[in-house]
Design an enzyme around this catalytic site. Sequence first.
Site, PDB file in Angstrom:
ATOM      1  N   GLU A  49      40.588  40.087  32.905  1.00 47.12           N
ATOM      2  CA  GLU A  49      39.531  39.477  33.717  1.00 47.12           C
ATOM      3  C   GLU A  49      39.313  40.204  35.045  1.00 47.12           C
ATOM      4  OE1 GLU A  49      39.445  34.976  33.409  1.00 47.12           O
ATOM      5  OE2 GLU A  49      41.480  35.390  32.718  1.00 47.12           O
ATOM      6  N   SER A  76      39.431  32.863  30.268  1.00 53.02           N
ATOM      7  CA  SER A  76      38.042  33.161  29.917  1.00 53.02           C
ATOM      8  C   SER A  76      37.788  33.174  28.416  1.00 53.02           C
ATOM      9  CB  SER A  76      37.598  34.503  30.537  1.00 53.02           C
ATOM     10  OG  SER A  76      37.524  34.390  31.933  1.00 53.02           O
ATOM     11  N   TYR A  96      30.093  35.105  31.020  1.00 54.77           N
ATOM     12  CA  TYR A  96      29.774  36.234  31.897  1.00 54.77           C
ATOM     13  C   TYR A  96      28.768  37.173  31.232  1.00 54.77           C
ATOM     14  CZ  TYR A  96      34.168  34.449  33.718  1.00 54.77           C
ATOM     15  OH  TYR A  96      35.172  33.631  34.184  1.00 54.77           O
ATOM     16  N   ARG A 122      40.020  23.501  38.011  1.00 62.87           N
ATOM     17  CA  ARG A 122      38.885  23.055  37.201  1.00 62.87           C
ATOM     18  C   ARG A 122      39.388  22.706  35.803  1.00 62.87           C
ATOM     19  NH1 ARG A 122      35.812  27.390  35.633  1.00 62.87           N
ATOM     20  NH2 ARG A 122      36.031  26.698  33.479  1.00 62.87           N
ATOM     21  N   ASP A 135      38.745  21.572  31.909  1.00 65.80           N
ATOM     22  CA  ASP A 135      37.761  21.623  30.830  1.00 65.80           C
ATOM     23  C   ASP A 135      38.006  20.481  29.846  1.00 65.80           C
ATOM     24  OD1 ASP A 135      36.691  23.878  31.980  1.00 65.80           O
ATOM     25  OD2 ASP A 135      37.821  25.269  30.720  1.00 65.80           O
ATOM     26  N   GLU A 152      42.140  22.303  28.939  1.00 62.79           N
ATOM     27  CA  GLU A 152      42.986  23.149  29.785  1.00 62.79           C
ATOM     28  C   GLU A 152      42.595  23.003  31.241  1.00 62.79           C
ATOM     29  OE1 GLU A 152      41.322  27.524  29.860  1.00 62.79           O
ATOM     30  OE2 GLU A 152      41.463  26.880  27.780  1.00 62.79           O
ATOM     31  N   ASN A 162      42.049  25.399  34.789  1.00 58.69           N
ATOM     32  CA  ASN A 162      41.902  26.714  35.405  1.00 58.69           C
ATOM     33  C   ASN A 162      42.313  26.600  36.873  1.00 58.69           C
ATOM     34  OD1 ASN A 162      40.183  28.151  33.166  1.00 58.69           O
ATOM     35  ND2 ASN A 162      39.273  26.142  33.479  1.00 58.69           N
ATOM     36  N   GLY A 212      36.293  30.658  38.465  1.00 57.80           N
ATOM     37  CA  GLY A 212      35.292  31.573  39.003  1.00 57.80           C
ATOM     38  C   GLY A 212      34.723  31.068  40.318  1.00 57.80           C
TER      39      GLY A 212
END
Length: 307
Positions: A20, A142, A208, A251, A253, A266, A268, A272
Amino acid sequence: MKTLTKDTAIALLMGGPGSEREVSLVSGNAVLEALREQGFTNVTPVVVNSERPAIPEGTELCYNMIHGTYGEDGGLQSYLEELGIPYTGAGSTTSRNCFDKILTKKAFVAAKVPTPADEIIAAGQTPTIGVPCVIKPPCEGSSVGVSIVRSEEELPAAVAEAAKYGTDLLVEEFVDGRELTVAILDGTPLPVIRIAPREGFYDYANKYPSLSGGVGSDYICPADITEQETRDVQAAALAAYKALNVEVYGRVDVLLTADGKPYVLEINTIPGMTGASLFPKAAAAVGISFGELCARIAEISLNQPRN
């Protein structure tokens, strides 16, 4: 008690050795610009190319924008703890546990966080969970190496793809639901965002598109779900955040089924951070600008106790 001031010496770390890296450089440069626009006069960008990078002398805070390997798995955090330099985001233990999806899943199950059923297999093994299922390498971000398997014939290729990134693989039951994400800042959930990939699922290409050539995704914030569903999704996300003892921000999900059940996937810990990223979108929905968000993360982190 340390105070964040406009001349606090901040080293903004970006890049790193993982898959990443390019995304990290985009996030890092966006945060650099945002902090400077907020009036921070002593921010030094550091492009990281090794696991023991040189940190500018006199640094008072490292702002970690390295996604994935090293930046998000506890490696960088352990190094900075060794140096005695404060840094942004989750601590070394939390980072390691959130980055490894197998450890994350164990914590979710122990805390009774709603999450898809799973099994762990070795590379080359055939899962016993029936199709459709999802196969993931445990330590990539990602959605790198992730496959949704819809037929028995697709299993060998999916296992082989995930095995490029790890020897133990996480297999989850496939949950058919809307893709949502919940940003949490200092223990407070922000508005839920619905993610609508323009094709397929929310993989690297759809996250992305400017870097991958993918078709991208649309984002609805606040998510077009009911008030009760919003409360349930935020509650599940916060339970996951607490189960892993996440510090500062993260964050989460989540999938939401048609009958309103949330399933956490999961967390993060270095999401981003560009003006178009999901965490800043959620913050903007409650009146927090991108620059203010970047500054607040720095301020909360400066006095965060570490291991």
